[in-house]
Design an enzyme around this catalytic site. Structure first.
Site, PDB file in Angstrom:
ATOM      1  N   HIS A 110      22.444  66.012 -34.259  1.00  0.00           N
ATOM      2  CA  HIS A 110      21.554  65.144 -33.824  1.00  0.00           C
ATOM      3  C   HIS A 110      20.231  65.250 -34.668  1.00  0.00           C
ATOM      4  CE1 HIS A 110      24.040  65.427 -30.062  1.00  0.00           C
ATOM      5  NE2 HIS A 110      23.535  64.228 -29.695  1.00  0.00           N
TER       6      HIS A 110
ATOM      7  N   LYS B   6      15.305  66.051 -31.371  1.00  0.00           N
ATOM      8  CA  LYS B   6      16.314  66.594 -30.274  1.00  0.00           C
ATOM      9  C   LYS B   6      15.740  68.004 -29.662  1.00  0.00           C
ATOM     10  CE  LYS B   6      20.742  66.879 -27.964  1.00  0.00           C
ATOM     11  NZ  LYS B   6      20.019  66.282 -26.865  1.00  0.00           N
TER      12      LYS B   6
HETATM   13  P1  NAD Z   1      12.299  60.887 -25.903  1.00  0.00           P
HETATM   14  O1  NAD Z   1      11.549  62.018 -26.053  1.00  0.00           O
HETATM   15  O2  NAD Z   1      12.290  59.952 -26.939  1.00  0.00           O
HETATM   16  O3  NAD Z   1      12.427  60.335 -24.468  1.00  0.00           O
HETATM   17  C1  NAD Z   1      11.867  60.910 -23.157  1.00  0.00           C
HETATM   18  C2  NAD Z   1      10.617  60.086 -22.535  1.00  0.00           C
HETATM   19  O4  NAD Z   1      10.585  60.512 -21.023  1.00  0.00           O
HETATM   20  C3  NAD Z   1       9.327  60.117 -23.241  1.00  0.00           C
HETATM   21  O5  NAD Z   1       8.993  59.044 -23.624  1.00  0.00           O
HETATM   22  C4  NAD Z   1       8.542  60.961 -22.130  1.00  0.00           C
HETATM   23  O6  NAD Z   1       7.246  60.316 -22.096  1.00  0.00           O
HETATM   24  C5  NAD Z   1       9.372  60.473 -20.979  1.00  0.00           C
HETATM   25  N1  NAD Z   1       8.892  61.227 -19.785  1.00  0.00           N
HETATM   26  C6  NAD Z   1       8.838  62.541 -19.543  1.00  0.00           C
HETATM   27  N2  NAD Z   1       8.470  62.867 -18.336  1.00  0.00           N
HETATM   28  C7  NAD Z   1       8.312  61.693 -17.471  1.00  0.00           C
HETATM   29  C8  NAD Z   1       7.969  61.173 -16.271  1.00  0.00           C
HETATM   30  N3  NAD Z   1       7.766  62.240 -15.497  1.00  0.00           N
HETATM   31  N4  NAD Z   1       8.131  60.241 -15.875  1.00  0.00           N
HETATM   32  C9  NAD Z   1       8.430  58.907 -16.685  1.00  0.00           C
HETATM   33  N5  NAD Z   1       8.692  59.305 -18.091  1.00  0.00           N
HETATM   34  C10 NAD Z   1       8.621  60.621 -18.661  1.00  0.00           C
HETATM   35  O7  NAD Z   1      13.884  61.345 -25.801  1.00  0.00           O
HETATM   36  P2  NAD Z   1      15.208  60.793 -25.776  1.00  0.00           P
HETATM   37  O8  NAD Z   1      15.810  60.867 -27.069  1.00  0.00           O
HETATM   38  O9  NAD Z   1      15.106  59.043 -25.243  1.00  0.00           O
HETATM   39  O10 NAD Z   1      16.282  61.564 -24.986  1.00  0.00           O
HETATM   40  C11 NAD Z   1      15.897  61.491 -23.429  1.00  0.00           C
HETATM   41  C12 NAD Z   1      17.137  62.376 -22.762  1.00  0.00           C
HETATM   42  O11 NAD Z   1      18.047  61.709 -22.713  1.00  0.00           O
HETATM   43  C13 NAD Z   1      17.220  63.502 -23.627  1.00  0.00           C
HETATM   44  O12 NAD Z   1      17.496  64.708 -22.658  1.00  0.00           O
HETATM   45  C14 NAD Z   1      18.450  63.498 -24.233  1.00  0.00           C
HETATM   46  O13 NAD Z   1      18.882  64.673 -24.587  1.00  0.00           O
HETATM   47  C15 NAD Z   1      19.045  62.676 -23.452  1.00  0.00           C
HETATM   48  N6  NAD Z   1      20.072  61.740 -23.875  1.00  0.00           N
HETATM   49  C16 NAD Z   1      21.366  61.605 -23.078  1.00  0.00           C
HETATM   50  C17 NAD Z   1      22.125  60.501 -23.601  1.00  0.00           C
HETATM   51  C18 NAD Z   1      23.469  60.338 -22.816  1.00  0.00           C
HETATM   52  O14 NAD Z   1      24.420  59.347 -23.066  1.00  0.00           O
HETATM   53  N7  NAD Z   1      23.543  60.984 -21.529  1.00  0.00           N
HETATM   54  C19 NAD Z   1      22.125  60.174 -24.848  1.00  0.00           C
HETATM   55  C20 NAD Z   1      21.060  60.142 -25.450  1.00  0.00           C
HETATM   56  C21 NAD Z   1      19.911  60.976 -25.066  1.00  0.00           C
END
Ligand code: NAD
Length: 267
Positions: A155, A159
């Site tokens: 990744h 991450k």
């Molecule tokens: P990222 O860090 O870019 O985004 C996370 C966002 O959440 C940030 O903008 C942060 O400000 C926000 N956040 C944190 N606390 C919050 C709150 N209380 N209220 C609202 N927003 C809040 O990360 P990302 O790359 O977008 O990944 C996010 C999550 O999704 C990770 O856990 C990642 O592993 C997961 N993910 C899952 C899949 C899937 O298909 N299930 C795919 C990609 C990523």
């Protein structure tokens, strides 16, 4: 048909931005609310789509703003996802969870909320990865234990959890197909004088770098032959589209904890 109202938690994140575009691309969905981390400078400002156009939604930093929608999609951080699950349970709102790296206690909060409201949780919302999981289970069941199972993932450099939730889900699928206790056979890391590989172990290797959206491979290494099953995500849009598909599917379901296997009919 009435539009389904979808709210997005974490709208300024990498997945949040992809989700905004995926919801806006749906004719029969309305994006009704979006939040970012409490105290964020984005709060109170217009939410813009991937091309910079005003979506008509104002970014909020109040999680309660999400829960007037039909479905909330949450790809944020484990702590906030646990809070969102409690709010979903209290308001009876459907919730799609993509956040990975949850602790046992945070996962318990999701189980508890799933008894009161419909929740779809998946470590990976892509069609290909969910099919990969089924193929890994099939291979693990068909091949004898003389085939060592290793899960490899890569990744992007940002991450924060490792191994990825998807890698763990692939390992769990393989362990279940072999009738093994995943926690007992999983080897999440190796370093130093670890000794020979115990039979039945499921090993993980984690790579991080650049802007890789997500790559996974399950390797079955046997005597004189090796089977490799792999998936490569070219962009986050596939996860976002899958999450929106799950949101539509979930909207008329009763309380329960569902997976992407349920949505795709792979269960
Ligand atoms: P990222 O860090 O870019 O985004 C996370 C966002 O959440 C940030 O903008 C942060 O400000 C926000 N956040 C944190 N606390 C919050 C709150 N209380 N209220 C609202 N927003 C809040 O990360 P990302 O790359 O977008 O990944 C996010 C999550 O999704 C990770 O856990 C990642 O592993 C997961 N993910 C899952 C899949 C899937 O298909 N299930 C795919 C990609 C990523």
């Amino acid at each position: 048909m009435t539009d389904i109202a979808i709210a997005i938690a974490g709208c300024t994140g990498r997945m949040g931005r992809a989700l905004v575009d995926a919801v806006l691309a749906q004719e029969d969905a309305a994006l009704t609310a979006a939040t970012a981390r409490p105290g964020t400078p984005a709060a109170g400002h217009p939410l813009r789509d991937g091309r910079g156009a005003d979506t008509g939604v104002v970014v909020s930093d109040d999680p309660n703003a999400l829960f007037a929608a039909d479905v909330v999609i949450d790809f944020t951080e484990p702590e906030s996802t646990a809070v969102h699950a409690q709010l979903a349970a209290r308001t009876g709102t459907a919730l799609v969870i993509g956040t990975t790296g949850l602790s046992r206690a945070q996962q318990e909060a999701i189980y508890a909320a799933g008894r009161q409201t419909p929740i779809c949780q998946a470590a990976n919302f892509s069609l290909g990865v969910n099919l990969l999981k089924a193929l890994v289970a099939r291979a693990a069941a068909a091949l004898p234990e003389s085939f060592d199972i290793e899960i490899l993932e890569m990744h992007h450099r940002h991450k924060v959890d490792a191994p990825s939730g998807t890698a763990l889900a692939l390992g769990e699928a393989a362990a279940a197909a072999r009738g093994a206790d995943f926690e007992a056979v999983a080897r999440r890391t190796r370093d130093g004088q670890v000794g020979p590989r115990p039979a039945g172990e499921i090993g993980f290797a984690t790579l991080r770098g650049g802007d890789v959206a997500g790559e996974h491979a399950a390797i079955f290494a046997g005597p004189e032959e090796r089977l490799e099953l792999s998936h490569k995500a070219a962009s986050r849009a596939i996860f976002a589209r899958g999450a929106v598909t799950a949101a539509f599917w979930l909207a008329d379901k009763s309380a329960g904890l569902y997976s992407m296997d349920d949505v795709l009919g792979l269960a």
